[in-house]
Design an enzyme around this catalytic site. Sequence first.
Site, PDB file in Angstrom:
ATOM      1  N   HIS A  37       0.838  -1.201   0.000  1.00 19.72           N
ATOM      2  CA  HIS A  37       0.000   0.000   0.000  1.00 19.72           C
ATOM      3  C   HIS A  37       0.872   1.249   0.000  1.00 19.72           C
ATOM      4  O   HIS A  37       0.573   2.230  -0.683  1.00 19.72           O
ATOM      5  CB  HIS A  37      -0.891   0.032   1.250  1.00 19.72           C
ATOM      6  CG  HIS A  37      -1.894  -1.062   1.333  1.00 19.72           C
ATOM      7  ND1 HIS A  37      -1.786  -2.102   2.219  1.00 19.72           N
ATOM      8  CD2 HIS A  37      -3.028  -1.293   0.624  1.00 19.72           C
ATOM      9  CE1 HIS A  37      -2.830  -2.915   2.081  1.00 19.72           C
ATOM     10  NE2 HIS A  37      -3.587  -2.449   1.111  1.00 19.72           N
ATOM     11  N   LEU A 184       3.134  -9.316  -0.723  1.00 19.90           N
ATOM     12  CA  LEU A 184       2.577  -8.657   0.460  1.00 19.90           C
ATOM     13  C   LEU A 184       1.054  -8.650   0.374  1.00 19.90           C
ATOM     14  O   LEU A 184       0.485  -8.394  -0.684  1.00 19.90           O
ATOM     15  CB  LEU A 184       3.095  -7.222   0.573  1.00 19.90           C
ATOM     16  CG  LEU A 184       4.572  -7.058   0.898  1.00 19.90           C
ATOM     17  CD1 LEU A 184       4.896  -5.603   1.191  1.00 19.90           C
ATOM     18  CD2 LEU A 184       4.960  -7.904   2.100  1.00 19.90           C
TER      19      LEU A 184
END
Length: 282
Positions: A37, A184
Amino acid sequence: MKIVHTIKDLQAALSPLRAQGESIGLVPTMGALHAGHASLVKRCVAENDVAVVSVFVNPTQFNDKNDLEKYPRTPADDSRLLEECGASFVFIPSVAEMYPEPDTRQFSFAPLDTVMEGKYRPGHFNGVCQIVSKLFDVVKPDRAYFGEKDFQQLAIIREMVRKMNFPLEIVGCPIVREMDGLALSSRNARLSATDRHRALKISQTLFESRDYAKTHTVEETCRFVEEAIANAPGLRLEYFELVDGNTLQPIADWKDTDYPVGCITVFCGEVRLIDNIKYNQE
Ligand code: PAF
């Protein structure tokens, strides 16, 4: 960085900035933020005058109630990371704010949304399109950023933007991996130490399959991946599909596309993990 909870407050803050000609970037997220992110947010900050990050665990995209309840929530860590990345606004609405009444809109982007995740998670992409289209309407961004880890989601959002004429650019950003290769994901936080170790086999297999594919057919490459995961302790393959990266339709021969992508979903213990790999890149 300003934290905003209502649509009214967010629009009141963004309108004057837009009127002054400032460009607005949006990174939609469900929180439990990680370095993947952070890479989206940093790019959004670099490419826009104003970077808005939404943090909202969207109930309409969960077809499994248990999955929704167990979805990790780490608001304090999220705020810290977003501050460090230079976000201008964090939009954290309540469910009632985003869905004051049930959203009955039906989105259909067949055949993009009927394969893979669409097949195994009925209604998932409808929920994604509901929330993402609402966020586009509220924020009116010039650019919106999505990760390539959710490869099918990115393709469907691009199609939604094209079909519904949203006046914005979709920016797809590469998968971010741990040093050892694991993609991730917010869901990684739910893996036990043993499962975290076992999950590594997913990315390892994908990377090995890219070499294997150089001298084998599509069918053989699919079998290679399926057998590797079937033989790995603690993993259960939901699907592996070799598809054309634009149409998401399965290919039968390498000659069928110049953009072959392998998309995989594997249960590691109770945790459902997805990953993908492009076969025309090193
Ligand atoms: O990719 C996600 O985290 C979600 O599907 C998104 C795009 C934020 C919509 O809820």
